[in-house]
Design an enzyme around this catalytic site. Sequence first.
Site, PDB file in Angstrom:
ATOM      1  CB  CYS A   1      -6.104   3.337  -3.215  1.00  0.00           C
ATOM      2  SG  CYS A   1      -6.714   3.044  -4.777  1.00  0.00           S
TER       3      CYS A   1
ATOM      4  CG  HIS B   1      -5.440   4.889   3.800  1.00  0.00           C
ATOM      5  ND1 HIS B   1      -4.393   5.008   3.058  1.00  0.00           N
ATOM      6  CD2 HIS B   1      -5.981   3.556   3.668  1.00  0.00           C
ATOM      7  CE1 HIS B   1      -4.216   3.825   2.309  1.00  0.00           C
ATOM      8  NE2 HIS B   1      -5.072   3.089   2.743  1.00  0.00           N
TER       9      HIS B   1
ATOM     10  CG  ASN C   1      -1.899   2.477   4.684  1.00  0.00           C
ATOM     11  OD1 ASN C   1      -1.608   2.609   3.722  1.00  0.00           O
ATOM     12  ND2 ASN C   1      -2.792   1.805   4.806  1.00  0.00           N
TER      13      ASN C   1
ATOM     14  CG  ASP D   1      -2.049   0.857   1.105  1.00  0.00           C
ATOM     15  OD1 ASP D   1      -2.068   1.909   0.421  1.00  0.00           O
ATOM     16  OD2 ASP D   1      -3.283   0.552   1.717  1.00  0.00           O
TER      17      ASP D   1
HETATM   18  P1  HMG Z   1      -8.490  -4.681 -16.984  1.00  0.00           P
HETATM   19  O1  HMG Z   1      -7.624  -3.888 -17.902  1.00  0.00           O
HETATM   20  O2  HMG Z   1      -9.853  -4.848 -16.932  1.00  0.00           O
HETATM   21  O3  HMG Z   1      -7.902  -6.219 -17.179  1.00  0.00           O
HETATM   22  O4  HMG Z   1      -7.800  -4.608 -15.482  1.00  0.00           O
HETATM   23  P2  HMG Z   1      -8.316  -7.186 -18.501  1.00  0.00           P
HETATM   24  O5  HMG Z   1      -8.546  -8.576 -17.754  1.00  0.00           O
HETATM   25  O6  HMG Z   1      -9.131  -6.625 -19.466  1.00  0.00           O
HETATM   26  O7  HMG Z   1      -6.704  -7.280 -19.152  1.00  0.00           O
HETATM   27  C1  HMG Z   1      -6.093  -6.300 -19.727  1.00  0.00           C
HETATM   28  C2  HMG Z   1      -4.566  -6.340 -20.063  1.00  0.00           C
HETATM   29  O8  HMG Z   1      -4.119  -6.587 -18.453  1.00  0.00           O
HETATM   30  C3  HMG Z   1      -4.125  -7.813 -20.593  1.00  0.00           C
HETATM   31  O9  HMG Z   1      -2.921  -7.286 -21.252  1.00  0.00           O
HETATM   32  C4  HMG Z   1      -4.107  -8.550 -19.304  1.00  0.00           C
HETATM   33  O10 HMG Z   1      -2.997  -9.618 -19.563  1.00  0.00           O
HETATM   34  C5  HMG Z   1      -3.348  -7.761 -18.446  1.00  0.00           C
HETATM   35  P3  HMG Z   1      -2.902  -7.085 -22.678  1.00  0.00           P
HETATM   36  O11 HMG Z   1      -3.556  -8.283 -23.296  1.00  0.00           O
HETATM   37  O12 HMG Z   1      -3.587  -5.651 -22.852  1.00  0.00           O
HETATM   38  O13 HMG Z   1      -1.315  -6.720 -22.884  1.00  0.00           O
HETATM   39  N1  HMG Z   1      -3.776  -8.341 -16.979  1.00  0.00           N
HETATM   40  C6  HMG Z   1      -2.616  -8.444 -15.957  1.00  0.00           C
HETATM   41  N2  HMG Z   1      -1.339  -8.144 -16.006  1.00  0.00           N
HETATM   42  C7  HMG Z   1      -0.443  -8.621 -15.069  1.00  0.00           C
HETATM   43  N3  HMG Z   1      -1.298  -9.070 -13.779  1.00  0.00           N
HETATM   44  C8  HMG Z   1      -2.541  -9.337 -13.753  1.00  0.00           C
HETATM   45  C9  HMG Z   1      -3.249  -8.960 -15.065  1.00  0.00           C
HETATM   46  N4  HMG Z   1      -4.632  -8.891 -15.087  1.00  0.00           N
HETATM   47  C10 HMG Z   1      -4.741  -8.466 -16.104  1.00  0.00           C
HETATM   48  N5  HMG Z   1      -2.979  -9.542 -12.723  1.00  0.00           N
HETATM   49  C11 HMG Z   1      -7.107  -5.320 -13.459  1.00  0.00           C
HETATM   50  C12 HMG Z   1      -8.428  -5.319 -14.517  1.00  0.00           C
HETATM   51  C13 HMG Z   1      -7.956  -5.844 -11.904  1.00  0.00           C
HETATM   52  C14 HMG Z   1      -5.956  -6.318 -13.622  1.00  0.00           C
HETATM   53  C15 HMG Z   1      -6.695  -4.094 -13.148  1.00  0.00           C
HETATM   54  O14 HMG Z   1      -7.553  -3.004 -12.957  1.00  0.00           O
HETATM   55  C16 HMG Z   1      -5.814  -3.672 -12.156  1.00  0.00           C
HETATM   56  O15 HMG Z   1      -4.619  -4.322 -12.150  1.00  0.00           O
HETATM   57  N6  HMG Z   1      -6.038  -3.109 -10.903  1.00  0.00           N
HETATM   58  C17 HMG Z   1      -5.327  -2.844  -9.772  1.00  0.00           C
HETATM   59  C18 HMG Z   1      -5.567  -1.793  -9.082  1.00  0.00           C
HETATM   60  C19 HMG Z   1      -4.733  -1.714  -7.777  1.00  0.00           C
HETATM   61  O16 HMG Z   1      -3.918  -2.148  -7.542  1.00  0.00           O
HETATM   62  N7  HMG Z   1      -5.385  -0.805  -6.847  1.00  0.00           N
HETATM   63  C20 HMG Z   1      -4.651  -0.509  -5.407  1.00  0.00           C
HETATM   64  C21 HMG Z   1      -4.889  -1.612  -4.568  1.00  0.00           C
HETATM   65  S1  HMG Z   1      -6.621  -1.512  -3.727  1.00  0.00           S
HETATM   66  C22 HMG Z   1      -6.067  -0.297  -2.559  1.00  0.00           C
HETATM   67  O17 HMG Z   1      -5.088   0.192  -2.254  1.00  0.00           O
HETATM   68  C23 HMG Z   1      -7.160  -0.368  -1.328  1.00  0.00           C
HETATM   69  C24 HMG Z   1      -6.330  -1.046   0.022  1.00  0.00           C
HETATM   70  O18 HMG Z   1      -5.484  -0.627   0.446  1.00  0.00           O
HETATM   71  C25 HMG Z   1      -7.642  -1.048   1.254  1.00  0.00           C
HETATM   72  C26 HMG Z   1      -7.965   0.237   1.509  1.00  0.00           C
HETATM   73  O19 HMG Z   1      -7.460   1.255   1.680  1.00  0.00           O
HETATM   74  O20 HMG Z   1      -9.257   0.549   1.514  1.00  0.00           O
HETATM   75  C27 HMG Z   1      -6.490  -2.838  -0.341  1.00  0.00           C
HETATM   76 MG    MG Z   2      -5.189   1.086   1.599  1.00  0.00          MG
END
Ligand code: HMG
Ligand code: MG
Length: 321
Positions: free
Chosen positions: A253, A222, A262, A28
Amino acid sequence: MHARAARAPGLFAALPAEVSIFEVGPRDGLQNESTILPVEKKVELIEGLVDAGIKRIELTSFVNPRWIPALADHMEVAARVRRKPGVSYSALVPNLRGLDSATRAGMQEIAVFMAASQTHNRKNINKSTEEALATYREVVHEARARGMSVRGYVSTVYGCPYEGSISLDSVVRVASGLLEMGVYEISLGDTIGVGTPRQVEYILDGLLAAGIGLEQLAVHFHDTRGTALANITVALQLGVRTVDSAVGGLGGCPYAPGASGNVATEDVVYMLHGMGVQTGVDLDRLVSVSAGLSGQLARELPSKYLKAHLGHCARLGRSVT
Ligand code: HMG
Ligand code: MG
């Protein structure tokens, strides 16, 4: 003379003897930094935190590197961290592709993550709430079949940057949905740091009334508006035993506008130890890790304890470590 007003004894009687700290700084924290640390510095950070006594730690995220460039090195980081017995290492996984990467990197624990808010799910994981639940049903099933344990996050519990207030029903629905799939714990995220202590009580009471046990819950605050330590104190008094925090107070995020750090692990550990609650973390070693990190990121970190410690060392003309 006025008689002194009597008050109920034992204001802090419900505090536990021990709390489990779940360190999210390397994930995070670093996901939101403009300075991207090289792999060896990330590995050093994680190992330093574990050497300071952290027993549960999130290493990275197996997400699309185009969405989170700062964690694009997830394979190398997860594969290179030396595992210490008795410590659990976790990482975020958004889909089956991420699960396969986590499996190849040798992860034994993962975390699935989604919001109670429809709009935040769209912005953060490009899915509706229903689509996210359906995806995670498969991911959790498959991860457990591979022998992994799975943690779950529910974000925007206290408010959403896009939708504003979020109903308790939405929080209960997502938390129950994830627990039914087999996640072992739900971390309740105050993603943009808007929560207050009374809201903590309201939300925990609501989850309890829905049949979710407090031992299945963790809190993830956070500290955007300075309420995190007060919120944590209330959550612990009510029976929560796991607190997420990030070294130095890093975090945020990138898909939640206005989200900042955080609550800092040092600040939480200082407060808990001061109240006689054990964490197993050595505060001096921890603060020397965060001081080093501040140098590497070339900026002052938000942790209040770190600032006080650096000021104290400067007044004594002493080095930080
Ligand atoms: P998408 O674009 O809808 O994915 O993203 P897709 O399935 O349509 O695929 C598109 C492309 O992404 C493809 O590649 C896939 O292979 C690739 P291309 O064919 O175009 O070259 N792809 C990946 N590559 C690597 N690893 C993967 C993966 N999946 C697809 N796993 C997706 C959907 C969920 C992947 C995207 O939206 C994403 O990665 N989001 C992550 C966002 C994130 O990490 N946010 C921060 C964390 S959440 C947070 O911080 C809150 C928390 O702390 C709690 C709080 O504070 O409340 C947890
Ligand atoms: Mg968080």
